[in-house]
Design an enzyme around this catalytic site. Structure first.
Site, PDB file in Angstrom:
ATOM      1  CD  GLU A   1      37.260  51.232  41.327  1.00  0.00           C
ATOM      2  OE1 GLU A   1      37.508  50.091  41.725  1.00  0.00           O
ATOM      3  OE2 GLU A   1      36.870  52.146  42.083  1.00  0.00           O
TER       4      GLU A   1
ATOM      5  CD  GLU B   1      35.362  46.510  42.949  1.00  0.00           C
ATOM      6  OE1 GLU B   1      34.288  46.554  42.331  1.00  0.00           O
ATOM      7  OE2 GLU B   1      36.476  46.489  42.382  1.00  0.00           O
TER       8      GLU B   1
ATOM      9  CB  ALA C   1      42.714  45.990  39.464  1.00  0.00           C
TER      10      ALA C   1
ATOM     11  N   GLY D   1      39.822  47.511  43.562  1.00  0.00           N
ATOM     12  CA  GLY D   1      39.606  46.069  43.671  1.00  0.00           C
ATOM     13  C   GLY D   1      39.935  45.516  45.039  1.00  0.00           C
TER      14      GLY D   1
END
Length: 259
Positions: free
Chosen positions: A135, A115, A66, A112
């Site tokens: 993360e 994910e 992200a 992300g």
């Protein structure tokens, strides 16, 4: 469809979506997530689209995570809303789509990005990729379904190890633990995804959608067996079921129309 951060085109009933932020390693910023939500909604409602191949631009990254700068000053409430909105519009929307999504992982799939790949129904990785959920190195945890989907794919112990160490793994290890379906040379990445979707395209569209819905239900707060039973019953009311049975009896190939 014209986007700033995506390239999308439909060819032979396959929607090709490329996240096109190569200089930023295809990081998921707010605008990219908004555009992804739009193209996912398009795929779901379009009768022309039978499946989706999702990949990243360039040689280095599928999606490297992200865009951290966008939420670096968020408080807890804002962080929760960020995850809730992203999951609803993008990650859960992919997993819940009636059209099969294949992640063609062409480079780094981190945070992300991993994910996003895990939200897809099938994952194919180039043999040089690295995958991970880093993360905790930022004082966070995966917020776009990573703790849940990684556990579903590789089991609780391995998921906790990968998330809490933040270690990256290579494509071979990802295939060994069940995180990806196939590992192929990078030149074979899109052709392998096309091969799978071209096979799926021969099957009854409504039955494919029912199968996806039933499998996904097994991992949610739902009685997966009940959903399977309901979807099984609904298939009997379709023209495709009648065509499939007739073709079987007549020893010919089925011609499904998605009705």
């Amino acid at each position: 469809m014209e986007y700033q951060n995506l390239i999308s085109t439909v060819k032979e009933n396959i929607l090709y979506v490329t996240i096109n932020r190569e200089k930023a390693l295809n990081a998921l910023n707010k605008d990219t997530l908004t555009e992804l939500a739009d193209v996912i909604a398009f795929a779901e409602k379009s009768s022309e689209v039978r499946g989706v191949i999702l990949t990243g631009a360039g040689e280095k990254a599928f999606v490297a995570g992200a865009d951290i700068k966008e939420f670096s000053d968020y408080n807890g409430e804002q962080g929760e809303e960020l995850a809730k909105r992203g999951n609803q519009n993008v990650f859960n929307a992919i997993e819940g789509s009636s059209k099969p999504f294949i992640a063609a992982i062409n480079g780094f799939a981190l945070g992300g990005g991993l994910e996003l790949a895990m939200a897809c129904h099938i994952r194919i990785a180039a043999d040089n990729v690295k995958l991970g959920l880093p993360e905790v190195t930022l004082g966070l945890i995966p917020g776009y379904g990573g703790t849940q989907r990684l556990t579903q794919l590789v089991g609780k112990g391995k998921a906790i190890e990968l998330i809490t160490t933040a270690n990256m793994i290579n494509a071979e290890e990802a295939e060994r633990i069940g995180l990806v379906n196939y590992v192929v040379p990078k030149t074979d990445l899109i052709p392998k995804a096309e091969e799978i979707l071209n096979t799926i395209k021969l099957r009854a569209p409504l039955a494919v959608a029912a199968a996806i819905k039933s499998v996904v239900a097994s991992f949610n707060e739902t009685d997966g067996y009940l959903v399977e039973t309901q979807q099984f019953g609904k298939c009997f009311d379709t023209d495709d079921f009648k065509e499939g049975v007739a073709a079987f009896v007549e020893k010919r190939k089925s011609v499904f129309v998605g009705k």
